[in-house]
Write an enzyme that holds these catalytic residues in place. Structure first.
Site, short mmCIF file in Angstrom:
data_model
loop_
_atom_site.label_atom_id
_atom_site.label_comp_id
_atom_site.label_asym_id
_atom_site.label_seq_id
_atom_site.Cartn_x
_atom_site.Cartn_y
_atom_site.Cartn_z
N ARG A 1 -4.48 -13.71 -0.63
CA ARG A 1 -5.71 -13.88 0.15
C ARG A 1 -6.66 -14.84 -0.57
O ARG A 1 -6.44 -15.18 -1.73
CB ARG A 1 -6.37 -12.51 0.36
CG ARG A 1 -5.59 -11.64 1.33
CD ARG A 1 -6.13 -10.24 1.44
NE ARG A 1 -5.85 -9.44 0.25
CZ ARG A 1 -6.01 -8.12 0.17
NH1 ARG A 1 -6.49 -7.46 1.23
NH2 ARG A 1 -5.74 -7.47 -0.93
N ASN B 1 0.81 -1.22 0.00
CA ASN B 1 0.00 0.00 0.00
C ASN B 1 0.85 1.27 0.00
O ASN B 1 0.46 2.29 0.57
CB ASN B 1 -0.96 0.01 1.20
CG ASN B 1 -2.04 -1.04 1.08
OD1 ASN B 1 -2.14 -1.72 0.07
ND2 ASN B 1 -2.86 -1.18 2.10
#
Length: 674
Positions: free
Chosen positions: A228, A94
């Protein structure tokens, strides 16, 4: 106090409060990228910079998703100070770490506070340290023990962000106001080149054809990997776009980079989705409450975030990890909370024609290489930007010597002079600044008991090889066997070179003969090893640790093994227990003549490698050596001290001469073509 003064004070307080409130309302990323340049010299910018310093951990990285512009209480500051030595959570995900470094650089431009510079450089060292030997970066460093965080991470442009920073540092563009020292800039160059190599290795082949990249790849196999539950192995439209834009930014791309871009562009064209748009509905809080795909023939093309590896079919997932064919089939939480489509490849397609024209122009304006004289230059001013490219384009079994002149630069590559490339000369512009470097080692390759022989930075299999004015190094460090230079061809001359490493630095082997003149060779254990007949003249042999210099494996019946004449044996400070050699195989032969031996050489001089039988089969000797380490009267009783008459058998002509009678080893024979 007059009304005018009161009004003025009120106005100042209002403006100050309003300015602070405005920053609090902005996102951290927005503050980093959107403020006017002069704002970064303001008191408010400095206040935020002090917060950035508090959030940085001692390892050099920052945690993610922190709104660093928010004021901190005394207790919060104290807690951050207590966390300083805890590296947990440091990441480049990020935008973390890279964005904090950019902010500090912008503030430092106006306020040259040394704390900001030190934090920036610490962050840069963190990024360099976090890089894998294979060139990739994990999502977090140190890598958490469980989870997908160890994968090579392109997701959300993590690795691309790092490489863009390194690219700006190494090219000294001025984008960052803080300039590292030259050594760190060189490290940034190496790290960038390693990153490019990793990108090329991870580009996915679909039915044998290069395509794009997954958002993350396994750090060992380079295969697409799962993150994920809803981020399955796939080809990514979003992450692949930024990777290609990075490759297109390289000013003088290698053919491998050009090939990667060409194939990726073809894949973007093939995988684009036309005739749809994505509509969003927003709630009162500004968040997306619904997202639907609408048919629209006039809409610009889109690309799916995830596509199947075998046929590019888009897919979508809930947190259960089950693939669905359409966005409408997944629940609202993932449907509305994730970016499933992207238009970023459109930027690649827009810039591609200009990039293609630039690369084509570079190719046309580059002088066609003389088949017997080629120039390699990192800046694109030569015939090739890669040493291996030049070698691979050399004539096989040429009728005359092929000279490859290498301009100053750091060349991060494994170089192999093939058996069909005899009569090759690699001539550096200067031994200090023409550097061939790589970092393979035994543990990293893990190819079995013979992994050592694959760890080379430079491997020479071609006969009649010549190298001069080069640094050849293996930068793996003290991690075990890691070869810098391996020479196995018949007749090789290495002149005025630095050969750097630790264990097993120089593998001098094969049935031929080798000549090393005025070279600097360093290492720790057995850093000159193999079965060749090799003559070392006027060399500096430098020990970096208490261990053994040579480990010869001379074949039974060979007249000579390793001979060192007029060499200087030196060592790092604190190194004081070094043996001249030990027998890798029983019939090892090693002789030192007229050499200066410093205090680090142990009195016994030679070691039998716990092989008592080697004491009668090996031949270890010295003649006329001097210095504080030349304790010839205390040498192992099975070693030899040559007489003057015996020493005459160890001249260069006797050791390296062959039946042809030609002095093939004379340096003048290898003068480069002008």
């Amino acid at each position: 106090m007059s009304k005018r003064i009161l009004l003025l004070i009120t106005l100042i307080i209002s403006l100050t409060t309003g300015s602070q409130a405005q920053k609090l309302d902005h996102s951290w990323q927005g503050i980093i990228t959107s403020e006017p340049d002069e704002w970064y010299g303001s008191d408010e910018a400095q206040r935020i910079a002090d917060n950035v310093l508090l959030y940085q951990r001692d390892i050099g990285g920052w945690p993610k998703n922190i709104q660093m512009q928010k004021p901190l209480s005394k207790d919060e500051k104290e807690k951050l100070l207590q966390l300083k030595n805890d590296p947990k959570g440091c990441t480049t995900d990020n935008g973390a770490t890279v964005q904090e470094m950019l902010y500090l650089s912008k503030v430092y431009k106006h306020v040259p506070d040394e704390r900001y510079k030190e934090a920036f450089l610490k962050g840069l060292n963190y990024l360099l340290e976090a890089q894998y030997n294979n060139g990739g970066w994990p999502q977090f460093y140190p890598v958490p023990p469980k989870g997908y965080y160890s994968h090579i991470t392109y997701n959300d442009d993590s690795m691309v962000n790092i490489m863009r920073l390194l690219e700006a540092i190494m090219n000294q563009t001025g984008y960052y106001s803080i300039t590292p020292d030259q050594q760190t800039i060189e490290k940034a160059k190496i790290a960038f080149d390693k990153g490019v190599e990793c990108i090329l290795k991870t580009q996915y082949k679909q039915n044998g054809v290069l395509t794009a990249w997954c958002a993350q790849h396994d750090e060992n196999t380079f295969e697409p990997a799962k993150a994920r539950a809803y981020e399955l192995p796939s080809l990514s439209g979003k992450e692949s776009a930024q990777i290609v834009l990075l490759l297109m930014s390289i000013q003088h791309p290698s053919q491998a980079v050009i090939n990667a871009v060409e194939h990726a562009v073809a894949w973007f064209e093939k995988s684009k989705i036309e005739g749809i748009r994505v509509d969003r509905t927003y709630g009162a809080n500004g968040k997306v409450t619904n997202k639907v795909v609408i048919k629209d023939a006039s809409a610009p093309p889109l690309w799916a975030r995830f596509m199947n590896l075998d046929d590019n079919t888009p897919f979508f997932c809930d947190r259960d990890g089950i693939k669905k064919a359409t966005l409408a089939e997944i629940g609202s939480e993932r449907r509305n909370g994730y970016r499933w489509y992207t238009d970023e490849p459109a930027e690649v397609l827009k810039k591609y024609p200009e990039w293609k024209a630039r690369v084509s122009a570079q190719t046309k304006t580059t002088k066609k290489a003389d088949q017997y004289y080629m120039v390699v230059a990192k800046d694109g001013s030569g015939d090739y930007t890669s040493i291996q490219e030049a070698i691979d384009n050399a004539k096989a079994f040429p009728y005359q010597r092929v000279v490859i002149y290498i301009k100053n630069g750091v060349y991060y590559e494994k170089v192999k002079v093939h058996e069909w490339n005899p009569n090759i000369s690699l001539i550096g512009e200067s031994k200090e600044k023409t550097i061939i470097t790589y970092d393979d080692n035994f543990k990293k390759l893990n190819l079995g008991r013979n992994s050592t022989f694959y760890t080379y930075t430079v491997l020479v299999e071609g006969d009649n090889f010549y190298a001069a004015n080069l640094t050849i190094q293996n930068t793996s460090g003290a991690v075990g066997q890691a070869v810098a230079l391996a020479v196995t061809g018949t007749h090789a001359v290495i002149y005025n070179c630095r050969i750097l490493g630790n264990q097993d630095t120089l593998y001098a082997s094969g049935e031929g003969k080798q000549y090393y003149k005025e070279c600097y060779i360093e290492g720790t254990t057995d850093f000159i090893f193999g079965n060749a007949t090799a003559f070392f003249e006027g060399c500096t042999i430098h020990s970096k640790g208490d261990s053994y210099i040579t480990a010869a494996s001379t074949p039974k019946g060979a007249a000579y093994g390793y001979v060192f004449d007029h060499c200087h044996l030196t060592a790092d400070a604190g190194v004081n227990k070094v043996y001249l050699g030990r027998p890798w195989r029983f019939y090892a032969k090693t002789v030192f003549l007229n050499c200066e031996e410093d205090t680090h050489i142990v009195p016994a001089g030679w070691h039998n490698w716990s092989k008592p039988e080697a004491e009668k089969d090996a031949y270890y000797a010295e003649y006329n050596c001097y210095g504080k380490g030349a304790a010839t009267d205390k040498r192992a009783n099975w070693a030899h001290q040559l007489t003057k008459k015996e020493a005459k058998d160890y001249t260069i002509d006797r050791v390296l001469g062959d039946k042809s009678g030609k002095a093939w080893y004379l340096i003048d024979n290898y003068n480069e073509k002008k």
